[in-house]
Motif scaffolding. Structure first.
Motif, short mmCIF file in Angstrom:
data_model
loop_
_atom_site.label_atom_id
_atom_site.label_comp_id
_atom_site.label_asym_id
_atom_site.label_seq_id
_atom_site.Cartn_x
_atom_site.Cartn_y
_atom_site.Cartn_z
N LEU A 1 44.55 41.60 39.20
CA LEU A 1 43.92 40.99 40.37
C LEU A 1 44.76 39.80 40.82
CD1 LEU A 1 40.27 40.82 38.93
CD2 LEU A 1 41.19 42.61 40.42
N ASN A 2 45.07 39.73 42.10
CA ASN A 2 45.88 38.63 42.62
C ASN A 2 45.20 38.03 43.85
OD1 ASN A 2 47.91 36.83 43.22
ND2 ASN A 2 49.36 38.35 44.01
N LEU A 3 44.85 36.76 43.76
CA LEU A 3 44.23 36.04 44.88
C LEU A 3 45.24 35.18 45.63
CD1 LEU A 3 41.01 34.69 43.08
CD2 LEU A 3 41.28 36.86 44.31
N SER A 4 46.47 35.16 45.16
CA SER A 4 47.48 34.22 45.65
C SER A 4 48.20 34.73 46.90
CB SER A 4 48.49 33.95 44.54
OG SER A 4 49.59 33.20 45.01
N ASP A 5 48.81 33.76 47.61
CA ASP A 5 49.69 34.11 48.72
C ASP A 5 51.06 34.58 48.23
OD1 ASP A 5 47.82 33.38 50.65
OD2 ASP A 5 48.47 31.29 50.64
N GLU A 6 51.28 34.48 46.92
CA GLU A 6 52.54 34.88 46.32
C GLU A 6 52.37 36.15 45.50
OE1 GLU A 6 55.29 33.30 47.08
OE2 GLU A 6 54.16 31.79 48.25
N PRO A 7 53.44 36.92 45.31
CA PRO A 7 53.34 38.09 44.43
C PRO A 7 53.00 37.66 43.00
CG PRO A 7 55.34 38.17 45.76
CD PRO A 7 54.78 36.79 45.93
N LEU A 8 52.39 38.57 42.27
CA LEU A 8 52.07 38.34 40.87
C LEU A 8 52.86 39.33 40.02
CD1 LEU A 8 50.28 37.10 38.57
CD2 LEU A 8 48.67 38.98 39.02
N VAL A 9 53.64 38.80 39.08
CA VAL A 9 54.36 39.63 38.11
C VAL A 9 53.96 39.13 36.74
CG1 VAL A 9 56.59 40.42 37.28
CG2 VAL A 9 56.27 39.92 39.71
N ALA A 10 53.18 39.94 36.01
CA ALA A 10 52.67 39.50 34.71
C ALA A 10 52.21 40.70 33.91
CB ALA A 10 51.50 38.53 34.89
N ALA A 11 52.46 40.66 32.61
CA ALA A 11 51.97 41.69 31.67
C ALA A 11 52.35 43.10 32.12
CB ALA A 11 50.46 41.57 31.50
N GLY A 12 53.54 43.23 32.70
CA GLY A 12 54.01 44.53 33.13
C GLY A 12 53.43 45.01 34.45
N VAL A 13 52.71 44.13 35.13
CA VAL A 13 52.07 44.48 36.40
C VAL A 13 52.73 43.69 37.52
CG1 VAL A 13 49.95 44.30 37.75
CG2 VAL A 13 49.86 45.11 35.39
N THR A 14 53.03 44.35 38.62
CA THR A 14 53.56 43.69 39.81
C THR A 14 52.58 43.90 40.96
OG1 THR A 14 55.84 44.06 39.09
CG2 THR A 14 55.48 43.53 41.42
N LEU A 15 52.13 42.77 41.54
CA LEU A 15 51.12 42.84 42.59
C LEU A 15 51.57 42.07 43.82
CD1 LEU A 15 47.68 42.36 40.77
CD2 LEU A 15 48.36 44.28 42.20
N ALA A 16 51.33 42.64 44.99
CA ALA A 16 51.56 41.93 46.24
C ALA A 16 50.50 40.84 46.40
CB ALA A 16 51.51 42.91 47.40
N PRO A 17 50.73 39.88 47.29
CA PRO A 17 49.71 38.86 47.53
C PRO A 17 48.35 39.48 47.89
CG PRO A 17 51.77 38.25 48.59
CD PRO A 17 51.95 39.66 48.09
N HIS A 18 47.30 38.95 47.29
CA HIS A 18 45.93 39.33 47.59
C HIS A 18 45.63 40.81 47.28
CE1 HIS A 18 45.59 35.44 49.53
NE2 HIS A 18 46.71 35.73 50.18
N ASP A 19 46.37 41.37 46.35
CA ASP A 19 46.23 42.79 46.05
C ASP A 19 45.58 42.97 44.66
OD1 ASP A 19 46.39 45.48 46.44
OD2 ASP A 19 48.59 45.61 46.36
N TRP A 20 45.30 44.21 44.34
CA TRP A 20 44.74 44.57 43.03
C TRP A 20 45.32 45.92 42.63
CZ3 TRP A 20 42.20 49.23 42.99
CH2 TRP A 20 41.74 49.70 44.23
N VAL A 21 45.25 46.22 41.35
CA VAL A 21 45.76 47.49 40.88
C VAL A 21 45.01 47.90 39.61
CG1 VAL A 21 47.56 46.50 39.39
CG2 VAL A 21 47.88 48.79 40.37
N ILE A 22 44.89 49.19 39.41
CA ILE A 22 44.37 49.76 38.16
C ILE A 22 45.45 50.69 37.62
CG2 ILE A 22 42.53 51.10 37.06
CD1 ILE A 22 40.72 50.33 39.40
N VAL A 23 46.03 50.31 36.50
CA VAL A 23 47.14 51.05 35.91
C VAL A 23 46.59 51.98 34.83
CG1 VAL A 23 49.33 50.89 34.68
CG2 VAL A 23 48.69 49.12 36.34
N GLY A 24 47.04 53.24 34.88
CA GLY A 24 46.58 54.20 33.87
C GLY A 24 45.70 55.25 34.47
N GLU A 25 45.44 55.13 35.76
CA GLU A 25 44.61 56.09 36.47
C GLU A 25 45.34 57.42 36.62
OE1 GLU A 25 41.33 56.42 36.78
OE2 GLU A 25 41.62 56.79 38.92
#
Length: 414
Positions: free
Chosen positions: A390-414
């Motif tokens: 989950l990313n609430l930021s205006d900046e991309p999130l790169v953490a724990a093997g996850v890369t997220l665009a600003p204000h985006d979310w992802v579910i990995v393993g689906e």
């Protein structure tokens, strides 16, 4: 666990009096067969991905449904027992479970045993109600129209058992116990074995706002309670940009799951809608992602699945905005483009839940945490694992093997 069907339950929660456009002031209580109109929404429920309908009050009451007059009668503004029987038959034919809302902590002023107690100080029904020091009947949280029952009185327990068994015998699948937090846990411990002796597959959970959830479940014998801690943490952490609050709540949530599976939600008939709690519309999805990827028995409150707004106000009629009427039936242009987008998001995330039923009892493990970024693992056993970012930021999130665009979310393993 005899009600193992609950592991696959996803509820659509409806407040019938509001949904069906009934007067909730008590000014017009004429018989009108509104309940069959709810059947027109079964397709909507199943398209959403839900398989249960959690109904608000449907029993005869003086106004808003929580001031019950007769627990054995359908509210005339909704219809009658024949309408209920047909409703249950059609719901079950579609594979839809039906949950009823039982108000057993207090009653309305028109409740017949209360009337008898008021008319005759020697009537045995006087023992059904608590008295204040001045001799008046105690009320519920300062509401004079709601008279508190005396749960130490065996006749009250007998009455509640008879009501619960009556409607379960007519096809209901379970009960939500309103204001369970105000009713002694020992009362439910005395009632529920007698209900389960006749209806072992019934699902029964209680409305509990705060306190020790585990202790209440163990003392009462309920299957579950409402997870208000998680509800608050979800919207509040997103709105304030503080995922540490959500992380703490999920740690506590994991502890609850060791004893029971909480009833989870991001909206209901008593709270301001998510679309108003979270002011940045880009983050509404984040709340739903959490709801659908953590352990629990999730419920979607009607209107949230199409993005309705509504603010609860502490005044007479202050619940009206969060308990609105729906159309008489779905139409081709309803609910509009924006509403359809929200609905499709719900379908997508409920689909995740359906593909991974182990999420019912899954617990979370934090992989990365900051105020505006959160990555957690959710798992229930070998081969049962998803990673949520989950990313609430205006900046991309790169953490724990996850890369997220600003204000985006992802579910990995689906």
């Amino acid at each position: 666990m005899t009600n193992s069907w609950v592991e696959h339950a996803i509820w659509w929660h409806v407040y019938p009096l509001g949904f069906l456009g009934a007067d909730t002031t008590g000014a017009d209580r004429r018989l009108e067969h509104r309940m069959p109109r709810l059947e027109r929404w079964f397709d909507h429920l199943t398209r959403l991905g839900a398989n249960g309908l959690a109904l608000g009050p449907i029993f005869d009451s003086g106004s808003h449904g929580y001031d019950t007059i007769d627990h054995f009668a359908i509210d005339p503004r909704l219809g009658d027992e024949a309408d209920f029987a047909e409703f249950i038959e059609k719901a079950h034919a579609r594979g839809i479970r039906v949950l009823l809302d039982g108000v057993f902590n207090h009653v309305g002023r028109g409740f017949a045993p209360l009337k008898r107690a008021e008319a005759d100080a020697a009537a045995p029904e006087n023992a059904w109600f608590r008295r204040a020091a001045d001799g008046s009947f105690e009320n519920f949280e300062g509401h004079d129209a709601l008279v508190a029952l005396n749960h130490d009185e065996p006749a009250v327990a007998d009455y509640v058992v008879s009501v619960m068994n009556h409607w379960l015998a007519l096809g209901a699948d379970g009960w939500r116990l309103d204001a369970a937090y105000s009713t002694p846990a020992a009362f439910w411990r005395s009632v529920l074995p007698r209900v389960r002796a006749e209806h072992p597959h019934a699902y029964v959970f209680g409305e509990v706002l705060h306190g020790d959830y585990v202790e209440f479940v163990e003392a009462s014998g309920l299957d579950s309670v409402t997870q208000y801690e998680l509800w608050k943490a979800i919207w509040s952490s997103i709105e304030s940009g503080n995922f540490f609050e959500l992380d703490w709540a999920l740690q506590r949530h994991a502890g609850f799951l060791e004893t029971f599976v909480p009833y989870t939600f991001v909206g209901n008939h008593d709270v301001t809608r998510l679309a108003d709690q979270v002011t940045d519309a880009r983050h509404h999805a984040h709340a739903l992602v959490v709801l659908m990827t953590v352990g629990g028995t999730p419920a979607v409150y009607y209107g949230d699945e199409i993005g309705l707004h509504g603010v609860k106000e502490e005044r007479a009629g202050g619940d009206d905005a969060i308990r609105p009427a729906y159309p008489v039936a779905p139409t081709a242009d309803w609910p509009g483009e924006e509403g359809r987008e929200v609905f499709e998001l719900h379908q997508r995330l409920i689909g995740v839940r359906r593909r991974h039923p182990w999420l019912h009892r899954a617990t979370t493990n934090t992989l990365s945490l900051s105020n505006l970024g959160y990555v957690y693992e959710v798992s229930a056993g070998p081969g049962e694992r998803l990673v949520v970012g989950l990313n609430l930021s205006d900046e991309p999130l790169v953490a724990a093997g996850v890369t997220l665009a600003p204000h985006d979310w992802v579910i990995v393993g689906e």
